[in-house]
Design a protein around this motif. Structure first.
Motif, short mmCIF file in Angstrom:
data_model
loop_
_atom_site.label_atom_id
_atom_site.label_comp_id
_atom_site.label_asym_id
_atom_site.label_seq_id
_atom_site.Cartn_x
_atom_site.Cartn_y
_atom_site.Cartn_z
N GLN A 1 -8.63 3.99 -1.75
CA GLN A 1 -9.11 2.62 -1.77
C GLN A 1 -9.27 2.09 -0.33
O GLN A 1 -9.95 1.09 -0.12
CB GLN A 1 -8.14 1.72 -2.52
CG GLN A 1 -8.16 1.96 -4.01
CD GLN A 1 -7.18 1.06 -4.70
OE1 GLN A 1 -5.99 1.20 -4.51
NE2 GLN A 1 -7.69 0.11 -5.48
N LEU B 1 -2.59 -0.74 -3.07
CA LEU B 1 -3.68 -0.02 -2.41
C LEU B 1 -3.23 1.41 -2.12
O LEU B 1 -2.11 1.64 -1.67
CB LEU B 1 -4.06 -0.72 -1.10
CG LEU B 1 -4.69 -2.09 -1.26
CD1 LEU B 1 -4.83 -2.76 0.10
CD2 LEU B 1 -6.04 -1.97 -1.96
N MET C 1 0.83 -1.20 0.00
CA MET C 1 0.00 0.00 0.00
C MET C 1 0.86 1.24 0.00
O MET C 1 2.05 1.19 0.30
CB MET C 1 -0.97 0.00 1.19
CG MET C 1 -0.33 -0.07 2.54
SD MET C 1 -1.51 -0.10 3.95
CE MET C 1 -2.39 -1.61 3.69
#
Length: 150
Positions: free
Chosen positions: A109, A98, A74
């Motif tokens: 997200q 992400l 992420m």
């Protein structure tokens, strides 16, 4: 844009690579939170604040480029740059990383809840990305009600 409806989940980020784009105080605050969960956090920014430099985290002082996304779970963008955030969001979605754009839940997200942890118990309060301060207030009320000492 569609209304967001985030699913509150708990995810093990220990030893996972997480990139923060931005080198200021909001990036430093996010870094401190992620380090409590044993994530492998790295910072990418043109200029990095002294707190980050003194934090023993790996950082790169360079402009953002899509090539930096490789192998990250992420990314948190704390760039405060609308044009850059749009590019980061696009690149992350293409690369299946992400993405969270700081203070822009409609572009994220995922969002991070207000968390209190004591031993193996975690309390996470989320406002669907809409009211961070209310989430923090409610988390603190729950903590106080449980009379849990740190």
């Amino acid at each position: 844009m569609a209304v967001k409806n985030f699913l509150p989940i708990a995810i093990d980020i220990a030893n996972q690579k997480i990139l923060i784009v931005g080198g200021g105080q909001s990036a430093y605050s996010k870094l401190k939170i992620l380090q409590r969960h044993n994530a492998e956090v790295e910072i990418l920014a043109i200029k990095v604040c002294d707190e980050i430099k003194n934090s023993d985290v790996k950082y790169t002082e360079a402009p953002y480029h899509k090539k930096y996304l490789k192998d990250y779970l992420m990314l948190y963008s704390c760039s405060n740059n609308e044009e850059l955030d749009r590019q980061i969001e696009k690149d992350c979605r293409e690369e299946k990383v992400l993405v969270n754009i700081h203070d822009k839940p409609d572009r994220c997200q995922f969002v991070s809840p207000a968390i209190y942890r004591h031993g193996n118990i975690s309390v996470a309060v989320s406002s669907n990305g809409e009211n961070v301060y209310e989430s923090i207030r409610i988390r603190n009320l729950i903590k106080d009600k449980l009379h849990i000492e740190d």
